[in-house]
Design a protein around this motif. Structure first.
Motif, mmCIF file in Angstrom:
data_model
loop_
_atom_site.group_PDB
_atom_site.id
_atom_site.type_symbol
_atom_site.label_atom_id
_atom_site.label_comp_id
_atom_site.label_asym_id
_atom_site.label_seq_id
_atom_site.Cartn_x
_atom_site.Cartn_y
_atom_site.Cartn_z
ATOM 1 N N ASP A 10 -3.526 11.234 13.319
ATOM 2 C CA ASP A 10 -4.559 10.495 12.609
ATOM 3 C C ASP A 10 -4.154 9.028 12.566
ATOM 4 N N ASP A 11 -4.727 8.226 13.460
ATOM 5 C CA ASP A 11 -4.376 6.805 13.568
ATOM 6 C C ASP A 11 -5.364 5.915 12.832
ATOM 7 N N GLN A 12 -6.128 6.473 11.937
ATOM 8 C CA GLN A 12 -7.085 5.680 11.181
ATOM 9 C C GLN A 12 -6.350 4.614 10.360
ATOM 10 N N ILE A 53 0.861 -1.198 0.000
ATOM 11 C CA ILE A 53 0.000 0.000 0.000
ATOM 12 C C ILE A 53 0.884 1.231 0.000
ATOM 13 N N SER A 54 0.644 2.129 -0.936
ATOM 14 C CA SER A 54 1.374 3.397 -1.019
ATOM 15 C C SER A 54 0.389 4.549 -0.922
ATOM 16 N N CYS A 55 0.920 5.712 -0.532
ATOM 17 C CA CYS A 55 0.092 6.907 -0.348
ATOM 18 C C CYS A 55 0.536 7.979 -1.326
ATOM 19 N N GLU A 56 -0.395 8.487 -2.117
ATOM 20 C CA GLU A 56 -0.128 9.573 -3.055
ATOM 21 C C GLU A 56 -0.920 10.800 -2.612
ATOM 22 N N MET A 57 -0.180 11.889 -2.303
ATOM 23 C CA MET A 57 -0.816 13.101 -1.796
ATOM 24 C C MET A 57 -1.567 13.833 -2.898
ATOM 25 N N ILE A 58 -2.786 14.260 -2.577
ATOM 26 C CA ILE A 58 -3.566 15.120 -3.468
ATOM 27 C C ILE A 58 -3.413 16.563 -3.021
ATOM 28 N N ASN A 59 -3.595 16.810 -1.748
ATOM 29 C CA ASN A 59 -3.309 18.094 -1.104
ATOM 30 C C ASN A 59 -3.058 17.827 0.369
ATOM 31 N N ILE A 60 -3.010 18.899 1.198
ATOM 32 C CA ILE A 60 -2.652 18.736 2.597
ATOM 33 C C ILE A 60 -3.661 17.908 3.368
ATOM 34 N N SER A 61 -4.898 17.863 2.915
ATOM 35 C CA SER A 61 -5.938 17.168 3.667
ATOM 36 C C SER A 61 -6.510 15.961 2.940
ATOM 37 N N GLN A 62 -6.018 15.659 1.752
ATOM 38 C CA GLN A 62 -6.540 14.521 1.005
ATOM 39 C C GLN A 62 -5.400 13.719 0.397
ATOM 40 N N SER A 88 -1.694 2.823 7.986
ATOM 41 C CA SER A 88 -2.138 3.892 8.878
ATOM 42 C C SER A 88 -2.055 5.231 8.152
ATOM 43 N N ALA A 89 -3.061 6.071 8.335
ATOM 44 C CA ALA A 89 -3.128 7.346 7.616
ATOM 45 C C ALA A 89 -1.927 8.234 7.914
ATOM 46 N N LYS A 90 -1.400 8.167 9.137
ATOM 47 C CA LYS A 90 -0.273 9.036 9.481
ATOM 48 C C LYS A 90 1.002 8.648 8.738
ATOM 49 N N ASP A 91 1.027 7.445 8.142
ATOM 50 C CA ASP A 91 2.203 7.034 7.378
ATOM 51 C C ASP A 91 2.298 7.728 6.032
ATOM 52 N N CYS A 92 1.294 8.519 5.686
ATOM 53 C CA CYS A 92 1.377 9.299 4.446
ATOM 54 C C CYS A 92 2.450 10.378 4.553
ATOM 55 N N PHE A 93 2.834 10.744 5.808
ATOM 56 C CA PHE A 93 3.840 11.788 6.026
ATOM 57 C C PHE A 93 4.908 11.265 6.967
ATOM 58 N N PRO A 94 5.732 10.324 6.563
ATOM 59 C CA PRO A 94 6.761 9.826 7.474
ATOM 60 C C PRO A 94 7.810 10.890 7.756
#
Length: 328
Positions: A173-175, A124-133, A193-199
């Motif tokens: 954000d521990d979702q 699973i990887s996280c791609e940022m759309i903006n600061i909140s999405q 975990s959602a917070k892993d989008c910004f390690p």
């Protein structure tokens, strides 16, 4: 043996289809088992894979005959016509035909086998759309991607597909989001975990990377820098003008003091001119005696120092600079 082969040819040509084609999946390295639904023991059996004979049997044989391509890993149950292929390979995928003879009746069953891999652990990887999405992407390696199914789970909600759009709040954000990947025979799960989008980044630091915030910050910085430059130039110009005014005042003050001394300087000039005329007269008298002398007058150094202290007194020292006697 020749009669048997002719009978099998006739059997293959006259067999009727008694069931529709059935699709089955098999995991690579495991066994493939095809079990036909029969009510009676067949008198003759032949299995064919994509036009190539696999195994055959008839009541005149003691045991089934396996063709060389499938030898040592293919087994036939002559009572039920069940076919087993050990250690399945990708090459075993394809169409299988079963021809049967029971009480002078000829039947035909068709199967389709597809050999597939087990599902590997998804990533699973996280791609940022903006600061909140952000968008979570679930991927896995497989030679049969068309058979994969993706399902996201979070807080009792489900969504199908490999991608999931999420909303971010802050560093705390521990979702947790779960991605299930499956094919017809296996399944794997991964969590994120959602917070892993910004390690390694803080929530405030992420504000400065927002696409909608960057132009505003850039404009603000330019305004501050421009204001600082103009303020510095104005302050410098103001200070220079003040210095110039002070210099002008000093020059004016010195000029006034100089003008106040003008009468004394004029008197000094008249005395010097009178002394010069007397020297010229003496020079004329000496010329008549056959000699010529040139005198230059200047104030004595000691007298000049005294003159600065006592402007009212003038002291001069007549010094002979050059003398020349001319003989006629």
């Amino acid at each position: 043996m020749m009669v048997c082969q002719l009978g099998l040819v006739y059997f293959i040509l006259t067999a009727r289809i008694v069931s529709a084609q059935v699709l089955k999946y098999a995991l690579k390295g495991q066994d493939i088992t095809l079990v036909p639904d029969l009510s009676e023991k067949p008198d003759a059996i032949i299995w064919v894979h994509d036009g190539i004979n696999v195994v055959e049997f008839n009541v005149m044989q003691e045991r089934p005959y396996v063709y060389p391509t499938y030898e040592k890993r293919t087994f036939l149950d002559q009572n039920t016509a069940e076919l087993t292929i050990k250690n399945a390979k990708y090459e075993d995928s394809g169409n299988y035909d079963l021809k049967l003879k029971t009480d002078n009746k000829y039947d035909r069953l068709k199967y389709t086998i597809e050999v597939i891999d087990k599902v590997t652990k998804p990533n699973i990887s996280c791609e940022m759309i903006n600061i909140s999405q952000a968008m979570l992407v679930c991927t896995t390696e497989c030679k049969c991607p068309h058979l994969l199914k993706f399902k996201w789970r979070s807080q009792g909600k489900e969504q199908t597909g490999p991608n999931l759009n999420i909303t971010l709040s802050n560093d705390h954000d521990d979702q947790v989001y779960q991605c299930d990947v499956s094919n017809p025979l296996s399944k794997e799960i991964a969590t994120f975990s959602a917070k892993d989008c910004f390690p390694g980044e803080t929530y405030l630091a992420r504000i400065f990377i927002r696409p909608d915030i960057m132009p505003i910050l850039t404009t603000a910085v330019l305004i501050l820098v421009t204001g600082f430059i103009f303020g510095y130039m104005f302050r410098r110009k103001y200070r220079c003008s003040v210095c110039l005014q002070k210099i002008r005042k000093r020059i004016s003050s010195r000029r006034q003091r100089t003008l106040a001394k003008v009468p004394d300087i004029a008197k000094c000039g008249n005395d010097f001119a009178q002394q010069g005329s007397e020297e010229a007269l003496m020079s004329g008298k000496n010329e008549g005696k056959g000699g010529s002398f040139v005198f230059k007058a200047r104030p004595s150094p000691s007298r000049r120092n005294q003159t600065k202290k006592e402007p009212g007194k003038k002291h001069y020292q007549i010094r002979e600079m050059e003398g020349t006697a001319l003989q006629k």
